[in-house]
Design a protein around this motif. Structure first.
Motif, PDB file in Angstrom:
ATOM      1  N   UNK A 288       0.857  -1.169   0.000  1.00 29.73           N
ATOM      2  CA  UNK A 288       0.000   0.000   0.000  1.00 29.73           C
ATOM      3  C   UNK A 288       0.899   1.226   0.000  1.00 29.73           C
ATOM      4  N   UNK A 289       0.451   2.316   0.588  1.00 28.37           N
ATOM      5  CA  UNK A 289       1.259   3.535   0.581  1.00 28.37           C
ATOM      6  C   UNK A 289       0.629   4.581   1.481  1.00 28.37           C
ATOM      7  N   UNK A 290       1.240   5.747   1.480  1.00 29.98           N
ATOM      8  CA  UNK A 290       0.697   6.938   2.116  1.00 29.98           C
ATOM      9  C   UNK A 290      -0.029   7.699   1.014  1.00 29.98           C
ATOM     10  N   UNK A 291      -1.314   7.930   1.208  1.00 28.21           N
ATOM     11  CA  UNK A 291      -2.116   8.610   0.193  1.00 28.21           C
ATOM     12  C   UNK A 291      -2.391  10.042   0.629  1.00 28.21           C
ATOM     13  N   UNK A 292      -2.354  10.958  -0.330  1.00 32.71           N
ATOM     14  CA  UNK A 292      -2.629  12.373  -0.069  1.00 32.71           C
ATOM     15  C   UNK A 292      -3.626  12.858  -1.109  1.00 32.71           C
ATOM     16  N   UNK A 293      -4.648  13.540  -0.651  1.00 32.52           N
ATOM     17  CA  UNK A 293      -5.627  14.120  -1.573  1.00 32.52           C
ATOM     18  C   UNK A 293      -6.058  15.477  -1.048  1.00 32.52           C
ATOM     19  N   UNK A 294      -6.185  16.440  -1.925  1.00 38.30           N
ATOM     20  CA  UNK A 294      -6.688  17.770  -1.580  1.00 38.30           C
ATOM     21  C   UNK A 294      -7.834  18.105  -2.519  1.00 38.30           C
ATOM     22  N   UNK A 295      -8.924  18.558  -1.940  1.00 41.20           N
ATOM     23  CA  UNK A 295     -10.066  19.009  -2.741  1.00 41.20           C
ATOM     24  C   UNK A 295     -10.457  20.398  -2.266  1.00 41.20           C
ATOM     25  N   UNK A 296     -10.946  21.185  -3.197  1.00 36.57           N
ATOM     26  CA  UNK A 296     -11.389  22.530  -2.883  1.00 36.57           C
ATOM     27  C   UNK A 296     -12.787  22.762  -3.400  1.00 36.57           C
ATOM     28  N   UNK A 297     -13.502  23.654  -2.742  1.00 33.12           N
ATOM     29  CA  UNK A 297     -14.855  23.996  -3.185  1.00 33.12           C
ATOM     30  C   UNK A 297     -15.117  25.462  -2.894  1.00 33.12           C
ATOM     31  N   UNK A 298     -15.728  26.129  -3.837  1.00 34.47           N
ATOM     32  CA  UNK A 298     -16.170  27.501  -3.620  1.00 34.47           C
ATOM     33  C   UNK A 298     -17.411  27.456  -2.742  1.00 34.47           C
TER      34      UNK A 298
END
Length: 192
Positions: free
Chosen positions: A159-169
Motif C-alpha cells: 500500500x502507501x501513504x495517500x494524499x488528496x486535496x479538494x477545494x470547493x467555492x
C-alpha cells in the motif's frame, strides 16, 4: 496547479530496507483538528485531545508512524523540534507542543527491530517545517513505506501513504480546502 493549505507542511523519515517510517504533518498555528480511530488495536498518543470538550483547542502536528506502538516514540522528537521552533500550547511554565500520534502495524513486512523513534520523528518534523506551503505528495514513503492491504488473503499487497486535496467555492470570494493524508494499512482490500 495543485492547491495547498497555507501553513501546512509534510515531512517523512523512511527506511526502505526495514520497510518502516514516519510522516509528520505540521499545521498552521491555531488549527482545530478532529479525527476518528478505526481498527481493533489502535496505537495512538494524545488522540483524546481531538475531542472538542478538551482544554487544548488546537493541534500543532500529527505523526503517522510505522513500528506499531513502538513508533509512537517518534512524537517525542516532533515535540522537541516544535518546541525549538517556538510552537505549542502556552502554559504558565512554557510552550507545550500538541502532537497527536497514530501508528500502524508494519512489523511483519520488513525488519521488526527497526522502528521510528524520537530522532526519526525530529528529522521528519524538520522536513515538514521546511516544506510549509509546498505541494504535498504521498507514496511508499514515511508511514506508508511498510503499509499493506489484503492481509486476509495470505498474500498482502503493498500500500502507501495517500494524499488528496479538494477545494470547493462556498460563496463569493470564499473557498474551502480539505487535505487528507492517510497511511492505508488494512486487513482487507481497498474498494473505491
Amino acid at each position: 496547479m495543485t492547491e495547498t493549505i497555507s501553513g501546512l507542511g509534510l515531512g517523512h523519515w523512511t527506511n526502505t530496507g526495514a520497510r518502516t517510517g514516519c510522516s509528520v504533518i505540521v499545521f498552521p498555528p491555531g488549527t482545530v483538528a478532529s479525527g476518528e480511530v478505526r481498527g481493533g488495536a489502535p496505537a495512538t498518543r494524545e488522540f483524546a485531545l481531538l475531542d472538542p470538550v478538551r482544554t487544548v483547542p488546537t493541534v500543532d502536528a500529527v505523526v503517522l508512524s510505522g513500528g506499531s506502538a513502538f513508533g509512537l516514540a517518534s512524537a517525542d522528537g516532533v515535540m522537541a523540534e516544535l518546541e525549538g521552533a517556538g510552537r505549542g500550547f502556552a502554559t504558565n511554565f512554557g510552550l507545550v507542543p500538541i502532537v497527536v500520534g497514530l501508528a500502524l502495524y508494519d512489523l511483519g513486512v520488513g525488519d521488526p527491530t527497526v522502528r521510528p523513534g524520537s530522532d526519526e520523528g525530529r528529522l521528519a518534523c524538520r522536513e515538514a517545517l521546511g516544506s510549509i506551503d509546498q505541494p504535498i505528495e504521498g507514496g511508499r514513503i514515511g508511514a506508508g513505506c511498510g503499509a499493506t492491504v489484503g492481509k486476509w488473503s495470505g498474500s498482502p499487497t503493498d500500500s502507501a501513504l495517500a494524499v488528496a486535496t479538494v477545494g470547493a467555492d462556498i460563496g463569493v470570494g470564499s473557498r474551502v480546502l480539505v487535505t487528507a493524508v492517510i497511511a492505508v494499512n488494512a486487513f482487507g482490500f481497498i474498494d473505491d
